[in-house]
Design a protein around this motif. Structure first.
Motif, PDB file in Angstrom:
ATOM      1  N   ASP A 169       0.683  -1.154   0.110  1.00 55.31           N
ATOM      2  CA  ASP A 169      -0.085  -0.076   0.021  1.00 55.31           C
ATOM      3  C   ASP A 169       1.019   1.226  -0.122  1.00 55.31           C
ATOM      4  N   THR A 238      -6.484   4.777  -1.560  1.00 55.65           N
ATOM      5  CA  THR A 238      -6.369   3.424  -1.261  1.00 55.65           C
ATOM      6  C   THR A 238      -7.258   2.412  -2.127  1.00 55.65           C
ATOM      7  N   LEU A 240      -7.423  -0.979  -2.480  1.00 56.70           N
ATOM      8  CA  LEU A 240      -7.160  -2.187  -2.071  1.00 56.70           C
ATOM      9  C   LEU A 240      -7.325  -3.223  -2.864  1.00 56.70           C
ATOM     10  N   SER A 267      -0.588  -3.176   4.308  1.00 52.87           N
ATOM     11  CA  SER A 267      -1.507  -2.182   4.183  1.00 52.87           C
ATOM     12  C   SER A 267      -2.075  -1.811   5.613  1.00 52.87           C
ATOM     13  N   ALA A 269      -4.932  -0.839   5.309  1.00 50.42           N
ATOM     14  CA  ALA A 269      -6.305  -1.646   5.253  1.00 50.42           C
ATOM     15  C   ALA A 269      -7.558  -0.401   5.205  1.00 50.42           C
ATOM     16  N   ALA A 271      -9.305   1.174   3.091  1.00 54.11           N
ATOM     17  CA  ALA A 271      -9.629   1.267   1.522  1.00 54.11           C
ATOM     18  C   ALA A 271     -10.912   2.351   1.413  1.00 54.11           C
TER      19      ALA A 271
END
Length: 518
Positions: A169, A238, A240, A267, A269, A271
């Motif tokens: 990421d 982001t 993902l 990451s 995470a 998103a």
């Protein structure tokens, strides 16, 4: 709402008469020494649902306690995993002076953050250890089921080569210290420690995904790999889903036969672009995951962390998650755990606890809320389980209320897994008798004590403001005989002193912080 999510056991001999005659296929008893079952336990095998288990009482009545919802089950079945991200993120949040969100607390991940000294097998698969002790409420005990895979050094000829696709990421949120910079430093060190016959690929994602480095052998190319890692810079949003999809496509393109092929997602995470639904994301890469056996290892970073998304991705991606917040933790994950545990020793592992209705009145599995499996799917090898490598231990903890004067067999625990290469199913069992759990909890062995401390700590954090936490998938309420946070902190201090163990000292520090914040 039920007070405890507990299985009410019916003392019907009919069900166990039918189940008791069914022998496990390929299942051996496990005498596990100091922490194992008592000698001479008769035990019940895990029921073979393909032949039926006899009648069960399903009238829903409860003659003994209106606070406990009755259930016809005397068994508990769940998919195994060794995730630890929930505990790591809770420690980070507490260190920042905040209590973690109760919805991020998964007790099994607290428990499994502590390596245990269970006996290990010589080859692939698991050993099974079952022990327990009485809580301060004499009616209730904690029963621990411990599973262990072989040590990495036990593998003849060493591990197979690895083909690792790192999906990194580089969104704007990764610019915070301790996120992308931490991942880069760890990957640089890991690159120097992997073998020449290992391969790595690098995929980055922000608003879109890009393959920065295709699958590349480390031998003769370490400089190129270092340059690719060091060139990463945070930017944009982001996406993902794009990262995972491109990562799996890159892994398939660079697939190596005879190697361990794995996607490693790094990451926070968080998103906020593209598809953010984990099931939808994994549907896109389902072929690569199932046909090529490419597992997903999620590494979470950052003070703000999308715990639920990462955990769901790893569960559905046949992998596991961890969380890192400082250089020591990152070095351990990337430079010790990942290289050592690249190999797989078991696929689709599931566990089942079978409790004896003659000696057990009630039981409750602690955690594994979103890993529950229908009891009759235990031997259905199409039902997804967990993947394991060498050096792993995994613990399941049960709160158990025994019947007055209980004597004899208490429970049998069985683990079922598939050979990582042949997909041949195997089983192993361990059992425990009522007499072997009579010792007081806080006088038990240090491994059982730290398991209890971790479970009780998770329980306290999960309580939030004291009300039971619930969501669409889970109903929860406090464990029986739960100590207060100050008492837990005191017991953790004593155990840390007596064992001189860094991990237990860190647990004690986290409990103290939580106590100060409540």
């Amino acid at each position: 709402m039920e007070r405890y999510r507990i299985r009410r056991l019916r003392a019907t001999l009919l069900a166990f008469t039918a189940a008791g005659g069914l022998l496990l296929t390929g299942c051996g008893g496990s005498d596990t020494g100091d922490h194992g079952s008592a000698d001479g336990a008769t035990g019940f095998p895990a029921p073979d649902y393909r032949q039926g288990t006899g009648e069960q009482d399903t009238d829903g009545t409860d003659d003994e306690s209106s606070e406990v919802a009755p259930s016809p089950d005397y068994v508990s079945t769940f998919a195994l995993d060794v995730d630890t991200a929930s505990y790591g993120y809770a420690r980070r949040t507490l260190a920042d002076g905040r209590l973690p969100d109760p919805s991020t607390i998964r007790p099994e991940e607290f428990v499994n953050s502590f390596r245990q000294d269970y006996e290990r097998p010589d080859g692939n698969g698991f050993t099974v250890t079952v022990d327990g002790a009485r809580t301060n409420d004499e009616d209730w005990s904690l029963v621990r089921v411990g599973l262990a895979t072989r040590n990495a050094r036990d593998q003849h000829g060493g591990r197979p080569p690895a083909a690792l696709t790192f999906v990194i990421d580089i969104s704007g949120s990764m610019s915070e210290p301790g996120r992308l910079d931490l991942a880069q430093k760890s990957l640089d060190v890991m690159t120097d420690r992997l073998r020449d016959d290992d391969s790595v690929a690098l995929v980055t994602f922000s608003d879109k995904a890009e393959t920065v480095l295709p699958m590349t052998r480390l031998g003769g190319h370490r400089g190129t790999i270092h340059e690719a890692i060091d060139s990463l810079e945070p930017t944009f949003s982001t996406n993902l889903a794009a990262g995972v999809e491109t990562g799996y496509a890159t892994a398939v393109e660079g697939l190596r036969e005879g190697a361990t092929n794995r996607v490693v997602l790094i990451s926070d995470a968080l998103a906020n672009d593209g598809d953010t639904d984990p099931d939808s994301i994994l549907d896109r890469i389902d072929g690569a995951r199932r046909e090529h056996g490419i597992t997903l290892f999620g590494v979470g970073v950052g003070s703000d962390y999308g715990d639920a998304l990462m955990e769901r991705l790893a569960d559905k991606g046949d992998g596991h998650t961890t969380y890192v917040s400082d250089p020591d933790e990152a070095r351990k994950v990337f430079c010790e755990q990942l290289p050592k545990n690249i190999d797989l020793t078991a696929r689709d592992a599931k566990a089942q606890g079978a409790f004896d209705p003659e000696t057990v009145a009630e039981f409750r599995l602690v955690g594994y809320d979103n890993r529950r499996v229908a009891d009759d799917d235990f031997r259905d090898d199409h039902v997804d389980g967990g993947e394991f490598g060498p050096g792993h231990t995994v613990t399941a903890l049960y709160a158990v209320r025994t019947k007055p004067g209980a004597v004899g067999h208490l429970a049998t625990a069985t683990v079922r897994w598939q050979d990582p290469e042949t997909r041949t199913p195997h089983e192993e069992s361990g059992q425990v008798e009522a007499a072997s759990i009579d010792q007081p909890l806080w006088r038990a062995n240090s491994g059982l004590q730290v398991t209890a401390l971790a479970a009780y700590f998770a329980d306290a954090l999960r309580s939030g403001d004291g009300d039971a936490y619930s969501d669409a998938d889970t109903r929860w309420s406090p464990l029986p005989a739960a100590p207060s946070l100050p008492e837990l902190a005191e017991r953790a201090d004593k155990l840390a002193f007596s064992t001189d163990t860094k991990a237990i000292r860190q647990l004690a520090e986290a409990i103290h912080r939580a106590s100060d914040l409540t």
